[in-house]
Design a protein around this motif. Structure first.
Motif, PDB file in Angstrom:
ATOM      1  N   ARG A   1       0.828  -1.203   0.000  1.00 26.37           N
ATOM      2  CA  ARG A   1       0.000   0.000   0.000  1.00 26.37           C
ATOM      3  C   ARG A   1       0.865   1.257   0.000  1.00 26.37           C
ATOM      4  NH1 ARG A   1      -4.399  -0.285   4.647  1.00 26.37           N
ATOM      5  NH2 ARG A   1      -2.476  -0.145   5.830  1.00 26.37           N
TER       6      ARG A   1
ATOM      7  N   VAL B   1      -5.075   6.126  -0.516  1.00 33.90           N
ATOM      8  CA  VAL B   1      -4.385   4.850  -0.758  1.00 33.90           C
ATOM      9  C   VAL B   1      -3.855   4.271   0.551  1.00 33.90           C
ATOM     10  CG1 VAL B   1      -2.414   3.770  -1.890  1.00 33.90           C
ATOM     11  CG2 VAL B   1      -3.803   5.429  -3.129  1.00 33.90           C
TER      12      VAL B   1
ATOM     13  N   LEU C   1      -6.429   2.349   2.255  1.00 33.65           N
ATOM     14  CA  LEU C   1      -7.104   1.353   1.413  1.00 33.65           C
ATOM     15  C   LEU C   1      -7.113  -0.019   2.090  1.00 33.65           C
ATOM     16  CD1 LEU C   1      -8.369   0.714  -1.389  1.00 33.65           C
ATOM     17  CD2 LEU C   1      -6.043   0.186  -2.180  1.00 33.65           C
TER      18      LEU C   1
ATOM     19  N   ARG D   1     -14.213  -1.384  -8.197  1.00 30.42           N
ATOM     20  CA  ARG D   1     -12.844  -0.872  -8.021  1.00 30.42           C
ATOM     21  C   ARG D   1     -11.927  -1.348  -9.153  1.00 30.42           C
ATOM     22  NH1 ARG D   1     -11.350  -1.694  -1.572  1.00 30.42           N
ATOM     23  NH2 ARG D   1     -12.984  -0.353  -0.683  1.00 30.42           N
TER      24      ARG D   1
ATOM     25  N   THR E   1     -10.028  11.112  -4.984  1.00 35.38           N
ATOM     26  CA  THR E   1     -10.405   9.748  -5.391  1.00 35.38           C
ATOM     27  C   THR E   1      -9.825   9.401  -6.756  1.00 35.38           C
ATOM     28  OG1 THR E   1     -12.462   9.958  -4.130  1.00 35.38           O
ATOM     29  CG2 THR E   1     -12.361   8.221  -5.806  1.00 35.38           C
TER      30      THR E   1
ATOM     31  N   ARG F   1      -3.356   3.517  -8.483  1.00 34.92           N
ATOM     32  CA  ARG F   1      -3.523   2.065  -8.652  1.00 34.92           C
ATOM     33  C   ARG F   1      -3.195   1.654 -10.079  1.00 34.92           C
ATOM     34  NH1 ARG F   1      -9.100   2.603  -6.045  1.00 34.92           N
ATOM     35  NH2 ARG F   1      -9.907   1.623  -7.953  1.00 34.92           N
TER      36      ARG F   1
ATOM     37  N   SER G   1      -9.096  -5.022  -3.313  1.00 35.00           N
ATOM     38  CA  SER G   1      -8.799  -3.601  -3.091  1.00 35.00           C
ATOM     39  C   SER G   1      -8.830  -2.809  -4.390  1.00 35.00           C
ATOM     40  CB  SER G   1      -7.417  -3.446  -2.440  1.00 35.00           C
ATOM     41  OG  SER G   1      -7.366  -4.102  -1.201  1.00 35.00           O
TER      42      SER G   1
END
Length: 830
Positions: free
Chosen positions: A15, A31, A34, A46, A272, A279, A354
C-alpha cells in the motif's frame, strides 16, 4: 478485513508503494487507508475503475500542483478571511480539476470511461473565480496594484513618498558634514521606517526621532527631523494599504465561501481520481492484469509471481486448485519457496478486493469475507509465550472467525512441539476448516500430513521442487506431488561421511525404539530437576530472611536521616529569621537616610550658604553605603527604590521617585518636565505623555521612550553628568565598536551576493538588512541572497522580511544556475 492479518502478508508495504505513485496528498491519504472490501460488487467496481484509468493513463495530466484545500474552504464557508496562499492553493486545485476533466472527456471519445467520468462530473468548474484570483494575486501571492482603484492610489502615493524620503536621506549620506556622524553611509529600515545609522553621541545633530538602538549600543537608528512627518504619513499609508488588502481578501473569501459545496465535492473527487490513477500506475509498473472475481469461484492463478519480486528475477508459477479441492498442502525442503507461494495467494486476494491488478498472466479468485494468516515466528517474550503457544493462540482466533467464504493461510502448521502430537493437531485443524468449506493453503514438513492429504478428500499435496545437482531450490510449484525434505540426500551431496549417513539411516529405522529410551532419560532428568528445585527453595527461604533484616535496617536508617534533616531545617529557619530581622532593621535605617537625603537635597541651596552642609551630605552618603554593604552581606535583595544607581550626587532621591513612575512628587510626568535619559546620556524635555510612552525633546531630536527609562531632573538642575561605568555607558563621539560585532563599514567592498547559511534566523535577518542597505548605496539593482534548502525556515523568514522592505521592488526563487530554491534573487529600486 483485520489490518493485523494483512500486515502478516506485507499488505501495508504494498500500500505504501502505491501511495508513492499518487500526485496529491488527498490521493496518498486515500491509498494509505485502502483495505480490501468484502462486497463483491464494490470489489468489481474498483477493478473496473483501475482498468479505465490504466487505459487512459498516458493522456492524464499530472495533479502534483493540487493540495488539500478542505480546511480553507471550511474556513471561508464559516465567514473567515483566507490568506493569499489559500487562494493560490484554490487556484491550483481548480486548474488541475479543469485539466483532468478535459483529458478524461477527450479520452472518453476512444473508449467508455463511465466510472471515471462520474467522478469528473463532481470536479468544480469556476473559471470566473479563477480569473478573479489571478486578477488580484500574482504567482507569489502578492496582492497586485490592480486589485482595486483604492489600492492603486495608495501604492502610488507610497512610492512617491518613499522616493522623497530616500532623496532627503541620501542628501544626509552625501553631505560630508553629516557623514562623519554616521556609523555607515547607508539608509536602513527599522520598524518599517527609513532611518540613518548614527553614532551614539551624534543623535542631536540630526534631530528627529530615535527609532532603534543596535545591540552593542554604539549605533542609534535615527529618523531625522526632516523626514519624521513623512515617515508618519508613510506609516498611515501602510496601515491604509493593509486595510484595503484585507477588504479585497475578505471580498474574495466570501466568493470562496459561496462556492464551498462545489469546492468540497471537487476536493473529494480529485483525491479519489488521484488514488485510482495511482492504482493504475502500479498495475503498469508490475505489468499486472485484471483478476476475475467470482463470489463462489476457485483459486486459479496462472503465471503468478509475488509483487515484491523483480519481474526479471521472479519464477512464475501456476497455483491452481483442482476442481472440488479447497485446501493445498505445500511440502518441500527449507528455503524452497513454500512461504512465498503461500503469501502470493494471500496478497493476490487482498489486492484483487482492493481494486489492484495482480502480477499474473491470468487470475481467478473468489471474494473472501476474511483473509487470515498465521505466518512467521510468533514467539512473545512480553506474554511469556513459546513459538508454539503463540501460533496456537492465533489459530484458535482464526477458527473462531473463519467461515466457508474465508481464506486461511497456515505456515508450518503444528510445528514447535512434539512431531507426533503436532501432526495429529494439524490434521484435526485442517479437518475443521475443510468441514466449514474454507479455502486453505498450509505448509509443513510432517510426513504424516503428506499421507493425510493423499487420503482426505478436498485437500491436495503440492511441492516446490529442489535441484539435487546444484542443491538450490527451483521455486517451481508442482500440484498433486508431495515434496521431500531430502535431508540425507543433501548431506550426501555435500560430502558427509558415508559411515555417518549409514548411521543416520539406522537411527531413522530405529527411531521409535530410541524414543522410548529417550523418555526414560527424561524421567531421570526430571527427578534430578526436582531435587535441585527443593534445594533452591531452601536457599530462597534463607535469602528472604536476610532480605527482611536488611529492610528493617534500611527503615531505621531512613527514620534517623529524617530526624537529622528536620533538626537541620529548624536551625536553618532560625538563622534565616534572625537574618531577616537584621535586614529589616538595615532597611529602616536606609529609609531614614533616604528621607534625610531628600530633605538635604530640597534645601541644598540654603545649605551651601550655611556651614557644614557638604560634610553632612557626605556623612549621609557614607552611612547609606555602609548600610547597603551590610545588607548585601546578608544575601538579601534590595527593593526597587534602593536598587543600584538610585542614590548619588547626580540624582539622589529624585531618581528614587522617578523609578516609581512619577516626577519626584508622586505625580505622573507632564509636558514641560525635565528628564534625564541614561540610555542615550541625554537631558530632555517631556513634550507628549501617553500611558505607555513619553515623547521627549533634546534640541531638535525627538525620542519615544517608556516612562521607566527616564529619570526626573530637579528644577533648576544643570546639565546632567555622563553615566559612568556599567552596562549603560555610552561611547564618546568617534568611538567604534571595539568588539567588531556585526557593524558593516562603509568602505567595505559590496559583493553581488550574500551567504546566510549557518546563521540563526535573527542573525540572518540582521545581516540581510545591513547588506541590502549597502547594496542599495552601491547602486545594485539586483542581488542574490543564499539561504540554502534545509527545513525551509530560513528561506521563509528571509522572504517574509523582504516583503516588509520598501526598497525591495520584487524577489523570486533562483533559477537554473542561480541556486534554485536555495537562493532568492532580489530586485532593488523604488
Amino acid at each position: 478485513m483485520k489490518v493485523r492479518e494483512l500486515e502478516r502478508l506485507e499488505f501495508d508495504r504494498l500500500r505504501a508503494r502505491v501511495a508513492e505513485l499518487a500526485d496529491t496528498p488527498m490521493g496518498r491519504r486515500i491509498v494509505e487507508e485502502l483495505l480490501p472490501t468484502t462486497d463483491a460488487g464494490e470489489a468489481v467496481r474498483r477493478l473496473a475503475e483501475t482498468e479505465e484509468a490504466l487505459a487512459c493513463l498516458p493522456k492524464v495530466p499530472s495533479l502534483s500542483g493540487a493540495t488539500d484545500v478542505r480546511p480553507w474552504v471550511v474556513r471561508a464557508e464559516k465567514g473567515g478571511v483566507l490568506s493569499p496562499e489559500a487562494f493560490l492553493a484554490l487556484r491550483a486545485h481548480l486548474r488541475a480539476a479543469e485539466r483532468l476533466r478535459r483529458a478524461l472527456a477527450e479520452a472518453s471519445r476512444e473508449r467508455p470511461l463511465s466510472h471515471l467520468l462520474a467522478y469528473a462530473e463532481r470536479l468544480a468548474s469556476l473559471p470566473a473565480f479563477v480569473e478573479e484570483i489571478e486578477w488580484v494575486l500574482d504567482e507569489r501571492g502578492e496582492v497586485l496594484d490592480r486589485a482595486s482603484e483604492e489600492l492603486l492610489e495608495i501604492r502610488r502615493r507610497l512610492r512617491q513618498l518613499d522616493a522623497r524620503v530616500r532623496e532627503i536621506l541620501q542628501d544626509y549620506v552625501r553631505n560630508p558634514e553629516f557623514r562623519q556622524h554616521l556609523q555607515e553611509s547607508v539608509i536602513a529600515f527599522r520598524a518599517g521606517r527609513p532611518v540613518l545609522p548614527v553614532k551614539s553621541g551624534s543623535a542631536p545633530v540630526f534631530g528627529g526621532r530615535i527609532v532603534d538602538v543596535s545591540q552593542s549600543g554604539y549605533t542609534l537608528f535615527v529618523e531625522p527631523e526632516s523626514v519624521v512627518s513623512l515617515g508618519d504619513k508613510r506609516q498611515a499609508l501602510v496601515a491604509e494599504e493593509a486595510r484595503e488588502i484585507e477588504r479585497i481578501l475578505r471580498r474574495l473569501s466570501r466568493k470562496a465561501g459561496a462556492h464551498a459545496r462545489e469546492l468540497l465535492a471537487s476536493h473529494e473527487a480529485l483525491g479519489t481520481l488521484d488514488a485510482i490513477f495511482a492504482r493504475a500506475r502500479y498495475a503498469a509498473e508490475l505489468r499486472a492484469t485484471r483478476p476475475t472475481l467470482r463470489p463462489r469461484g476457485r483459486i486459479a492463478l496462472r503465471g503468478a509471481r509475488h509483487p515484491f519480486l523483480p519481474p526479471a528475477e521472479a519464477v512464475v508459477n501456476d497455483i491452481v486448485f483442482p476442481e472440488g479441492v479447497r485446501a493445498l498442502l505445500l511440502t518441500g525442503p527449507n528455503t524452497g519457496g513454500k512461504t512465498v507461494t503461500l503469501k502470493t495467494v494471500g496478497i493476490f486476494a487482498a489486492m484483487a478486493q482492493s481494486g489492484l491488478f495482480v502480477p499474473a498472466r491470468e487470475a481467478e479468485l473468489p471474494v473472501f469475507d476474511g483473509i487470515y494468516a498465521d505466518i512467521g515466528d510468533e514467539q512473545s517474550l512480553e506474554q511469556n509465550l513459546s513459538t508454539f503457544s503463540a501460533h496456537m493462540g492465533h489459530i484458535v482466533k482464526i477458527l473462531r472467525r473463519a467461515t466457508g467464504n474465508s481464506l486461511v493461510l497456515l505456515d508450518e502448521i503444528g510445528a514447535g512441539t512434539d512431531p507426533a502430537e503436532g501432526a495429529a493437531l494439524a490434521q484435526a485443524i485442517l479437518d475443521a476448516l475443510l468441514a466449514r468449506g474454507a479455502h486453505v493453503v498450509a505448509t509443513t514438513h510432517y510426513g504424516e500430513l503428506k499421507a493425510y492429504a493423499l487420503s482426505r478428500p478436498g485437500i491436495v499435496n503440492a511441492s516446490v521442487s529442489f535441484d539435487l545437482e546444484t542443491l538450490r531450490p527451483t521455486y517451481e510449484l508442482r500440484i498433486g506431488i508431495p515434496g521431500e525434505s531430502h535431508a540425507l540426500t543433501i548431506a550426501r551431496r555435500l560430502g558427509l561421511d558415508e559411515e555417518i549417513l549409514a548411521a543416520a539411516e539406522r537411527y531413522l529405522r530405529a527411531g521409535r525404539e530410541l524414543f522410548g529410551e529417550r523418555i526414560a532419560e527424561l524421567e531421570r532428568a526430571r527427578a534430578d530437576h526436582e531435587r535441585a528445585r527443593e534445594e533452591a527453595e531452601a536457599l530462597r527461604a534463607r535469602y528472604a530472611a536476610e532480605l527482611e533484616a536488611l529492610r528493617r535496617e534500611r527503615e531505621d536508617f531512613r527514620r534517623e536521616r529524617e530526624w537529622i534533616l528536620a533538626e537541620a531545617r529548624a536551625q536553618a529557619e532560625e538563622y534565616l529569621r534572625r537574618a531577616r530581622n537584621e535586614a529589616r532593621a538595615i532597611l529602616r535605617e536606609l529609609r531614614e537616610l533616604r528621607d534625610e537625603l531628600s530633605r538635604h537635597a530640597s534645601f541644598a541651596q540654603g545649605a551651601r550658604e550655611g556651614e557644614g552642609s557638604e560634610p553632612r551630605a557626605g556623612e549621609l552618603l557614607r552611612a547609606a553605603e555602609a548600610a547597603y554593604r551590610r545588607l548585601a552581606l546578608r544575601g538579601e535583595v534590595l527593593p526597587p527604590e534602593f536598587s543600584e544607581g538610585q542614590t548619588g550626587e547626580d540624582g539622589g532621591s529624585e531618581r528614587v521617585r522617578a523609578a516609581e513612575g512619577g516626577n519626584g512628587e508622586g505625580q505622573p510626568f507632564r509636558p514641560g518636565d525635565r528628564v534625564f535619559l541614561p540610555r542615550y546620556n541625554l537631558q530632555a524635555e517631556v513634550v507628549w505623555v501617553t500611558p505607555r510612552e513619553l515623547v521627549v525633546r533634546a534640541g531638535s531630536l525627538r525620542i519615544g521612550v517608556a516612562p521607566e527609562e527616564v529619570v526626573s531632573v530637579p528644577a533648576g538642575g544643570g546639565e546632567p553628568s555622563p553615566v559612568l561605568g556599567g552596562k549603560g555607558r555610552l561611547p564618546r563621539e568617534g568611538q567604534g565598536d571595539e568588539a567588531g560585532g556585526n557593524v558593516l563599514r562603509a568602505d567595505a567592498a559590496v559583493p553581488p551576493e550574500l551567504d546566510l547559511r549557518g546563521m540563526t534566523v535573527q542573525e540572518a535577518l540582521d545581516a540581510l538588512e545591513h547588506y541590502l542597505d549597502r547594496a542599495l548605496l552601491a547602486g545594485y539593482s539586483r542581488v542574490c541572497v543564499i539561504h540554502g534548502l534545509g527545513t525551509g525556515a530560513l528561506r521563509r523568514a528571509v522572504r517574509d522580511r523582504l516583503r516588509e522592505l520598501a526598497y525591495v521592488r520584487a524577489f523570486r526563487a533562483g533559477g537554473e544556475g542561480e541556486g534554485g530554491e536555495g537562493a532568492t534573487v532580489v530586485e532593488l529600486g523604488p
